[in-house]
Design an enzyme around this catalytic site. Structure first.
Site, short mmCIF file in Angstrom:
data_model
loop_
_atom_site.label_atom_id
_atom_site.label_comp_id
_atom_site.label_asym_id
_atom_site.label_seq_id
_atom_site.Cartn_x
_atom_site.Cartn_y
_atom_site.Cartn_z
N CYS A 2 1.89 -1.42 -106.86
CA CYS A 2 2.77 -2.01 -108.03
C CYS A 2 4.00 -2.93 -107.74
O CYS A 2 4.66 -2.94 -106.62
CB CYS A 2 3.31 -0.86 -108.95
SG CYS A 2 2.53 0.42 -109.46
N ARG A 27 -0.42 -6.82 -105.73
CA ARG A 27 0.37 -5.55 -105.53
C ARG A 27 -0.40 -4.63 -106.44
O ARG A 27 -0.29 -3.34 -106.26
CB ARG A 27 1.95 -5.43 -105.57
CG ARG A 27 2.48 -6.37 -104.68
CD ARG A 27 4.03 -5.92 -104.83
NE ARG A 27 4.41 -4.62 -104.18
CZ ARG A 27 4.49 -3.95 -102.95
NH1 ARG A 27 4.37 -4.63 -102.19
NH2 ARG A 27 4.87 -2.93 -102.75
N TRP A 74 -0.63 -0.62 -110.58
CA TRP A 74 -1.74 -0.35 -109.82
C TRP A 74 -1.96 1.04 -110.06
O TRP A 74 -0.95 1.63 -109.42
CB TRP A 74 -2.14 -0.83 -108.10
CG TRP A 74 -3.16 -0.40 -107.75
CD1 TRP A 74 -4.28 -1.25 -107.71
CD2 TRP A 74 -3.33 0.63 -106.88
NE1 TRP A 74 -5.46 -0.42 -107.12
CE2 TRP A 74 -4.79 0.63 -106.42
CE3 TRP A 74 -2.68 1.82 -106.34
CZ2 TRP A 74 -5.28 1.40 -105.57
CZ3 TRP A 74 -3.24 2.88 -105.57
CH2 TRP A 74 -4.71 2.56 -104.99
N ASN A 100 7.81 1.63 -108.54
CA ASN A 100 6.62 1.46 -107.78
C ASN A 100 6.66 2.68 -106.68
O ASN A 100 7.84 3.09 -106.23
CB ASN A 100 6.89 0.19 -106.91
CG ASN A 100 5.96 0.06 -105.64
OD1 ASN A 100 4.71 0.63 -105.39
ND2 ASN A 100 6.64 -0.71 -104.65
N GLY A 101 5.44 3.26 -106.53
CA GLY A 101 5.51 4.63 -105.55
C GLY A 101 5.03 5.66 -106.23
O GLY A 101 4.50 5.59 -107.43
N GLU A 482 -16.43 -4.32 -89.63
CA GLU A 482 -15.44 -5.11 -90.48
C GLU A 482 -16.30 -6.02 -91.57
O GLU A 482 -15.91 -6.17 -92.50
CB GLU A 482 -14.72 -5.89 -89.36
CG GLU A 482 -13.92 -7.14 -90.00
CD GLU A 482 -12.76 -6.63 -91.10
OE1 GLU A 482 -12.66 -5.42 -91.30
OE2 GLU A 482 -12.35 -7.65 -91.85
N LYS A 486 -15.79 -6.10 -95.65
CA LYS A 486 -15.70 -7.47 -96.21
C LYS A 486 -16.62 -7.67 -97.40
O LYS A 486 -16.25 -7.73 -98.60
CB LYS A 486 -15.65 -8.59 -95.34
CG LYS A 486 -14.84 -9.59 -95.65
CD LYS A 486 -13.47 -9.44 -94.90
CE LYS A 486 -12.49 -7.98 -95.06
NZ LYS A 486 -11.58 -7.79 -94.29
N GLU A 489 -15.83 -4.96 -100.49
CA GLU A 489 -14.78 -5.03 -101.34
C GLU A 489 -15.08 -5.92 -102.26
O GLU A 489 -14.24 -5.93 -103.46
CB GLU A 489 -13.61 -4.90 -100.60
CG GLU A 489 -13.22 -5.91 -99.61
CD GLU A 489 -11.88 -5.96 -98.98
OE1 GLU A 489 -10.93 -5.22 -99.25
OE2 GLU A 489 -11.65 -6.41 -97.87
N HIS A 505 -31.67 7.81 -85.48
CA HIS A 505 -31.28 9.21 -85.63
C HIS A 505 -31.15 9.61 -86.88
O HIS A 505 -30.51 10.56 -87.60
CB HIS A 505 -30.06 9.41 -84.89
CG HIS A 505 -30.10 9.36 -83.51
ND1 HIS A 505 -30.98 10.16 -82.76
CD2 HIS A 505 -29.77 8.41 -82.68
CE1 HIS A 505 -30.93 9.59 -81.39
NE2 HIS A 505 -30.13 8.56 -81.27
N LYS A 604 -3.49 -5.41 -102.75
CA LYS A 604 -3.54 -5.99 -101.43
C LYS A 604 -2.62 -5.03 -100.66
O LYS A 604 -3.09 -4.90 -99.57
CB LYS A 604 -2.67 -7.25 -101.66
CG LYS A 604 -2.35 -8.08 -100.28
CD LYS A 604 -3.54 -8.58 -99.61
CE LYS A 604 -3.32 -9.11 -98.32
NZ LYS A 604 -4.67 -9.29 -97.61
#
Ligand code: M6R
Length: 609
Positions: A2, A27, A74, A100-101, A482, A486, A489, A505, A604
């Site tokens: 947030c 955020r 968020w 926020n948190g 990586e 990418k 997401e 396997h 982010k």
């Protein structure tokens, strides 16, 4: 998670706050709201959905006033909805809070408050804060905040106003980031600097536990013991322009293209007059390097993938065991951290809660903490013994690109420097590696030009696929991880990375006609084995895309498409192979019409564990 903005001054608070929230959407962006004080008392407007909804609604029905708080959310506790959007108010509508948190003990407090007759309108943990304030409020807002904060456990940044105290705004910082901005006759609080950079460049990074009272006369900061304290005022030198798109369609593509210069900045600013590596903010010497018996590398997501490459080069150049761990899992392992441990944490934002928790745990056990971060003054930076700042500039797109490649450069530089100091890397090799590193930013630039159209072509080929596989060996396996992250997401296509030798396997059972397999084959010593692994999937119908710098007919024979990137020494290949994978993810998301910079369900900066 947030973003918070607060304002007190002579300008229209709504204007200042909405402008700031736009800069903080990275955020979180599932709902937003403002609370403004004016002659009507506290006017609150909040709603689910993108910030643009709130802005249009306020344009139609403006809210005047020059004191206010705002929030972009968020979701953690409760779905994104109008009710759960911040600010939250007490029943009388006289106190408003943005947060926020996470308040960890909110269930206990909620029960206590409900027993006292308080009612709750939302599912959030934040609403207990406003009701606690209501319970403790006796005319002095600051005193009520002091009392309420004593009851809270967890990580939080708060912005608080009351209609009964029209000349003050109180803000609290505990673990979650919060800065104080000092203007001419006006004051701001915000979760991050870009939110207020258009208004002022004078900023205080609030410390953990700080409570600040902003009034029309000035500000007073109290530490966690309620003592008045002075904090250093910093002049922000970077420009808000650095946080805009510069003509690119999205921040992500702009940031992909910024990589040659970001790498150059990160590298060349750390070379002394003789062109040798000089690591400012890092005070590690031979004696220390000889004294450690292991290194931990800990981070999340993309930063963790950079850490895996870091592990490889540190082990090679320092001849010391390096353990790479995902930060959110770190505390559950039987880890062997002690005062002979160097812990390297990597975090673009410097605010990732999982990474911070791992850092604190290792620090408590006596480890020395070296951080690689992109944000000066971030929590990770401030809690570390040594810091390597990646000078990549602000990274806005949720999908990390330039932060990743500059993190790789950070590892290469440290591994070279430490290896030389320790005497485990011979002079000739050191010089050759350093020389090649000085040329790498240009090779990144050439690779960008070389592969962009190919990335568009492959994006069109894979855009409607249900799943994709990325395979590689050694460093190429880390790059595969990586690349897959990418793509997932931002394109929302299931993409998985596998060590190429591991497919047989089990996973190879998933390969069917036309399944795209992206094979990264940049490591000369593993090349033949990679070709065999590609043959295995090709024989089962896969559509194979090879990425290499090695000119060899074998790969052409087994791949439907070969992407040639620039050549460099094998340890640096992840810097070049990542470029194609970033572009592939980007163009796949674009062609699918996705919101590239703000993909669904993500934010982010992940400031919750
Ligand atoms: O700010 P941090 O580097 O600590 O963030 C870690 C991850 O959340 C981040 O790398 C994430 O995986 C990116 N969205 C990937 O593109």
């Amino acid at each position: 998670m947030c973003g918070i903005v607060g304002y007190i001054g002579e300008n229209q608070a709504t204007e200042v706050i909405l402008e700031g929230l736009q800069k903080l959407e990275y955020r979180g962006y599932d709902s937003s709201g403002v609370a403004i004080h004016n002659t009507k008392g506290l006017v609150v407007k909040k709603m689910a959905g993108r910030l643009s909804n709130l802005i249009s609604s306020i344009e139609k029905d403006p809210i005047n006033g020059n004191l206010g708080i705002g929030h972009t959310r968020w979701a953690t506790h409760g779905v994104p909805s109008d009710e759960n959007a911040h600010p939250h108010t007490n029943k009388a509508g006289t106190i408003a809070v943005v947060h926020n948190g996470i308040i960890e003990n909110y269930m206990t407090l909620k029960k206590e408050l409900m027993e006292k007759g308080y009612e709750f309108k939302s599912d959030t943990d934040t609403e207990i804060v406003v009701n606690l304030l209501d319970m403790y409020y006796e005319g002095d807002l600051l005193k009520a905040v002091f009392k309420a904060v004593e009851r809270l456990r967890g990580a939080y940044a708060l912005g608080i106003i009351s209609s009964n105290n029209p000349d003050e705004l109180i803000a609290v910082r505990k673990e979650s980031p919060l800065i104080l901005g000092i203007g001419e006759g006006e004051l701001f609080v915000a979760s991050d600097i870009p939110a207020i950079l258009n208004r002022t460049r004078r900023v205080i990074y609030l410390e953990n536990g700080d409570i600040v009272r902003l009034s029309r006369e000035g500000y007073t900061i109290y530490d966690s013991e309620k003592h008045v304290v002075q904090r250093e005022v910093n002049e922000i030198l970077w420009d808000v322009e650095a946080a805009t798109k510069d003509g690119f369609d999205h921040f992500m593509i702009k940031e992909i293209y910024q990589q040659p210069s970001a790498i150059k900045d990160t590298l060349f600013r750390r070379l002394d007059d003789n062109g040798d590596i000089y690591l400012e903010n890092i005070n590690i010497d031979k004696k220390y390097l000889d004294s450690i018996n292991k290194i931990y590398v800990v981070a999340c997501g993309t930063a963790y993938h950079a850490g895996l490459v870091g592990k490889h080069v540190l082990e090679k150049f320092l001849e010391v065991p390096v353990i790479a761990e995902i930060a959110s899992e770190f505390r559950y392992g039987n880890n062997f951290v002690d005062d002979k441990t160097l812990m390297i944490v990597i975090s673009q934002s410097g605010e990732t809660a999982d990474t911070l928790a791992a850092l604190r745990l290792a620090k408590a056990k006596g480890a020395r903490i070296l951080s690689i971060t992109n944000v000066v003054g971030s929590s990770v930076a401030r809690e570390s013994d040594d810091i390597f700042y990646t000078w990549a500039g602000p990274e806005i797109a949720v999908a990390s690109t330039k932060a990743y490649t500059t993190q790789l450069v950070a590892f290469y530089m440290m591994a070279l420097n430490f290896g030389k100091l320790k005497g485990t890397l011979d002079e000739k090799l050191y010089n050759d590696y350093l020389q090649e590193l000085k040329e790498i930013s240009e090779k990144v630039g050439y690779t960008l030009k070389k592969v962009e159209d190919l990335a568009k072509e492959v994006a069109n080929k894979v855009k409607d696929k249900r799943s994709l596989f990325y395979i590689g060996r050694g460093l190429d396996y880390y790059t595969a991880m990586e690349g897959a992250l990418k793509l997932k997401e931002i394109s929302y296509i299931q993409a998985e990375a596998f060590a190429a030798g591991e497919l047989k396997h089990g996973t190879i059972a998933l390969i069917e006609e036309d399944t795209p397999v992206i094979a990264i084959a940049t490591q000369q010593e593993m090349y033949e084995k990679m070709v065999s692994n590609i043959k295995e999937v090709k024989a089962r119908g896969a559509y194979t895309i090879g990425i290499t710098s090695i000119n060899n007919a074998d790969l052409e024979n087994v791949c439907d498409k070969v992407i040639y990137i620039e050549d460099t020494i094998s340890n640096y290949m992840p810097l070049l192979s990542a470029i194609f994978l970033q572009l592939l993810a980007y163009y796949t998301a674009v062609v699918k019409g996705n919101d590239v910079d703000k993909p669904r369900n993500l934010a982010k900066s992940v400031t919750v564990e």
